[in-house]
Enzyme design. Structure first.
Site, PDB file in Angstrom:
ATOM      1  N   TRP A  84      67.212  26.055 -35.118  1.00  0.00           N
ATOM      2  CA  TRP A  84      66.440  25.328 -34.119  1.00  0.00           C
ATOM      3  C   TRP A  84      66.095  23.965 -34.699  1.00  0.00           C
ATOM      4  O   TRP A  84      65.685  23.875 -35.851  1.00  0.00           O
ATOM      5  CB  TRP A  84      65.135  26.059 -33.749  1.00  0.00           C
ATOM      6  CG  TRP A  84      64.269  25.176 -32.908  1.00  0.00           C
ATOM      7  CD1 TRP A  84      64.444  24.874 -31.593  1.00  0.00           C
ATOM      8  CD2 TRP A  84      63.132  24.405 -33.352  1.00  0.00           C
ATOM      9  NE1 TRP A  84      63.487  23.971 -31.177  1.00  0.00           N
ATOM     10  CE2 TRP A  84      62.674  23.671 -32.230  1.00  0.00           C
ATOM     11  CE3 TRP A  84      62.464  24.261 -34.564  1.00  0.00           C
ATOM     12  CZ2 TRP A  84      61.572  22.804 -32.299  1.00  0.00           C
ATOM     13  CZ3 TRP A  84      61.366  23.406 -34.641  1.00  0.00           C
ATOM     14  CH2 TRP A  84      60.935  22.697 -33.514  1.00  0.00           C
TER      15      TRP A  84
ATOM     16  N   GLU B 231      68.751  28.387 -30.978  1.00  0.00           N
ATOM     17  CA  GLU B 231      67.559  28.496 -30.118  1.00  0.00           C
ATOM     18  C   GLU B 231      67.419  27.237 -29.264  1.00  0.00           C
ATOM     19  O   GLU B 231      67.440  26.125 -29.774  1.00  0.00           O
ATOM     20  CB  GLU B 231      66.310  28.672 -31.001  1.00  0.00           C
ATOM     21  CG  GLU B 231      65.009  28.743 -30.206  1.00  0.00           C
ATOM     22  CD  GLU B 231      63.766  28.911 -31.101  1.00  0.00           C
ATOM     23  OE1 GLU B 231      63.883  28.770 -32.337  1.00  0.00           O
ATOM     24  OE2 GLU B 231      62.690  29.184 -30.558  1.00  0.00           O
TER      25      GLU B 231
ATOM     26  N   LYS C  69      65.400  24.767 -26.304  1.00  0.00           N
ATOM     27  CA  LYS C  69      64.022  24.384 -26.002  1.00  0.00           C
ATOM     28  C   LYS C  69      64.023  23.301 -24.935  1.00  0.00           C
ATOM     29  O   LYS C  69      64.883  22.426 -24.943  1.00  0.00           O
ATOM     30  CB  LYS C  69      63.350  23.885 -27.279  1.00  0.00           C
ATOM     31  CG  LYS C  69      61.878  23.564 -27.102  1.00  0.00           C
ATOM     32  CD  LYS C  69      61.169  23.536 -28.449  1.00  0.00           C
ATOM     33  CE  LYS C  69      59.754  23.051 -28.275  1.00  0.00           C
ATOM     34  NZ  LYS C  69      58.954  23.191 -29.482  1.00  0.00           N
TER      35      LYS C  69
ATOM     36  N   HIS D  31      60.048  28.526 -24.212  1.00  0.00           N
ATOM     37  CA  HIS D  31      60.922  27.362 -24.152  1.00  0.00           C
ATOM     38  C   HIS D  31      61.601  27.121 -22.808  1.00  0.00           C
ATOM     39  O   HIS D  31      62.668  26.523 -22.751  1.00  0.00           O
ATOM     40  CB  HIS D  31      61.987  27.466 -25.247  1.00  0.00           C
ATOM     41  CG  HIS D  31      61.417  27.298 -26.614  1.00  0.00           C
ATOM     42  ND1 HIS D  31      62.199  27.187 -27.740  1.00  0.00           N
ATOM     43  CD2 HIS D  31      60.135  27.196 -27.045  1.00  0.00           C
ATOM     44  CE1 HIS D  31      61.425  27.045 -28.801  1.00  0.00           C
ATOM     45  NE2 HIS D  31      60.167  27.045 -28.400  1.00  0.00           N
TER      46      HIS D  31
ATOM     47  N   ASP E  66      57.101  34.786 -32.760  1.00  0.00           N
ATOM     48  CA  ASP E  66      57.033  33.360 -33.102  1.00  0.00           C
ATOM     49  C   ASP E  66      55.846  32.717 -32.397  1.00  0.00           C
ATOM     50  O   ASP E  66      55.950  32.312 -31.247  1.00  0.00           O
ATOM     51  CB  ASP E  66      58.343  32.649 -32.700  1.00  0.00           C
ATOM     52  CG  ASP E  66      58.292  31.166 -33.032  1.00  0.00           C
ATOM     53  OD1 ASP E  66      57.454  30.764 -33.858  1.00  0.00           O
ATOM     54  OD2 ASP E  66      59.097  30.398 -32.463  1.00  0.00           O
TER      55      ASP E  66
HETATM   56  C1  RNT Z   1      59.676  25.775 -31.989  1.00  0.00           C
HETATM   57  C2  RNT Z   1      60.540  26.973 -32.076  1.00  0.00           C
HETATM   58  C3  RNT Z   1      60.835  27.468 -33.458  1.00  0.00           C
HETATM   59  C4  RNT Z   1      59.652  27.411 -34.383  1.00  0.00           C
HETATM   60  C5  RNT Z   1      59.860  28.090 -35.715  1.00  0.00           C
HETATM   61  C6  RNT Z   1      58.795  27.746 -36.683  1.00  0.00           C
HETATM   62  O1  RNT Z   1      59.274  25.478 -30.721  1.00  0.00           O
HETATM   63  O2  RNT Z   1      59.995  27.997 -31.319  1.00  0.00           O
HETATM   64  O3  RNT Z   1      61.380  28.711 -33.401  1.00  0.00           O
HETATM   65  O4  RNT Z   1      58.516  27.971 -33.776  1.00  0.00           O
HETATM   66  O5  RNT Z   1      61.101  27.813 -36.177  1.00  0.00           O
HETATM   67 ZN    ZN Z   2      60.900  29.882 -31.456  1.00  0.00          ZN
END
Ligand code: RNT
Ligand code: ZN
Length: 415
Positions: free
Chosen positions: A181, A222, A224, A259, A323
């Site tokens: 991420w 990941e 967002k 996200h 998380d």
């Molecule tokens: C950030 C993401 C990510 C972080 C971690 C610390 O918006 O959710 O996953 O929270 O990597």
């Molecule tokens: Zn996350």
């Protein structure tokens, strides 16, 4: 008859085997994020948290050393039922006597303490390269930067993390989920939306070109929708990340339920993705109005996500990680409440007569489906939960909080 025996009978009448539900849940690992313990700071830098994420609050007693963080995690885990896996970020490297290496040069040995800790407790470890809180984040960009040197540094970091992930898997005997991420994006309207995404794509491909065993390392991407100061555009948008995972064998999409746009729900996305991907990953959090990363509670959407995982027979296909980060309350309590809430959601999902309900849907008995779904909400779930906690050797009720208060007095306030 005990309360559990009574509850077991009530559930059995609905076709639910609560003993089997309890036994199943004991086998399912949930990844516990180390970063709740110190407000996502880590041990490799002095600067602030960047990348468009933020912790709020200033509760006393934060862990500032590896020893303190591990001690706090241990305390937290002693109050949670169920199987745990550790989730570590690269910025939590533990250097021996004054040694320091930058993130592109990290080696397995810098995480040996984590491995020792995990092995002693029979846990696997998940891993995350840290593409934030670092002076090589150039103009808010890392893997998608137009600056080649910047991109190279972060690609090297990603590759180092693949090697470390494989080391974790080999040492613990449990596959390591490695989540990519970045907070890359722009505060205001960009002129080129595709350029950064093409660079991001090529950079992740370069990272994944590092040789690794796909059975040991499970790389994820990941997505967002926005971050603080990154409101107009994120490089790793939902479509980008999902497409990347779909087009790259062995790469998993990771959905963080903070996200997405506020009316989108990850519970609905889980079955959509499981129709295509053999495995997916989740970050479980609680967004209030935005990606606020509040402590996970036993609330409706949390329950719905767990239900979908169970209904889709996804317990072996969905890598689940917590998380969130709250610095305004006791951090250990935050860990415990979130983990216990997700355990409750899974147990409750396992105690739902899913086949029967699906049958009602398929017969188009939607009236009865509504009646039954409402009925299930008041079954004596608390008694099953209490039994599960007892079998796991932890308090079922809020008695665990006494332990937190004691630990706060004796350990946290002495820091
Ligand atoms: C950030 C993401 C990510 C972080 C971690 C610390 O918006 O959710 O996953 O929270 O990597
Ligand atoms: Zn996350």
């Amino acid at each position: 008859m005990t309360r559990y025996e009574e509850a077991k009978k009530i559930y059995a009448a609905m076709g639910v085997d609560t003993d089997a539900a309890i036994a199943k849940l004991k086998e399912i690992p949930v990844s516990l994020h180390c970063w709740q313990g110190d407000d996502v700071i880590g041990f490799d830098h002095d600067g602030p948290l960047t990348g468009g994420i933020q912790t709020t609050g200033n509760y006393p007693g934060k862990a500032t050393t590896p020893e303190q963080l591990l001690q706090d995690m241990d305390k937290a885990m002693s109050l949670m039922p169920g199987k745990k896996k550790l989730n570590v970020h690269a910025c939590y490297a533990i250097f021996e006597d004054g040694e320091f290496v930058d993130r592109d040069k990290l080696e397995p040995k810098h995480f040996a303490k984590w491995v020792e800790f995990a092995k002693e407790r029979n846990m696997g470890i998940d891993f995350n390269p840290t593409f934030f809180s670092h002076d090589k984040v150039k103009d808010g960009l890392t893997l998608s930067s137009p600056d080649e040197e910047t991109r190279k540094f972060w690609i090297e970091h990603g590759k180092a993390c693949i090697r470390i992930s494989e080391y974790f898997a080999k040492e613990t005997g449990i596959p390591c989920v490695m989540n990519i991420w970045t907070g890359d994006g722009f505060k205001d309207i960009p002129a080129d939306r595709m350029g950064p995404r093409v660079r991001y794509k090529e950079s992740i491909e370069a990272i994944l070109a590092e040789p690794f065993d796909k059975n040991l390392v499970k790389p994820c991407v990941e997505s967002k929708v926005f971050g603080i100061g990154v409101e107009a555009y994120t490089v790793g948008s939902a479509e980008f990340s999902l497409s990347f995972a779909a087009m790259h064998d062995g790469c998993l999409p990771l959905m963080d339920n903070g996200h997405y746009h506020p009316t989108e729900v990850v519970s609905d996305k889980i079955p959509a993705l499981l129709a295509f991907f053999p495995e997916i990953a989740l970050h479980i959090t609680r967004p209030i109005r935005w990606d606020s990363d509040h402590v996970v509670l036993f609330d409706d959407e949390t329950k719905e996500m767990a239900k979908e995982i169970v209904r889709c027979e996804g317990l072996d296909k969905v890598y689940m990680a917590l998380d969130y980060f709250d610095a305004s309350i006791n951090r250990i309590s935050a860990w415990v409440v979130g983990f216990r809430s997700w355990q409750k959601a899974l147990l409750s999902a396992l105690c739902t007569p899913n086949a029967f309900l699906a049958e009602l849907q398929d017969k188009n008995s939607m009236t009865e489906l509504m009646v039954m779904q409402e009925e299930i909400k008041t079954l004596p779930f608390g008694d099953v939960w209490a039994e599960y906690c007892a079998q796991c050797g932890v308090a079922a009720g809020a008695e665990w909080f006494k332990e937190i208060e004691k630990y706060e007095q004796e350990v946290l306030l002495a820091r």
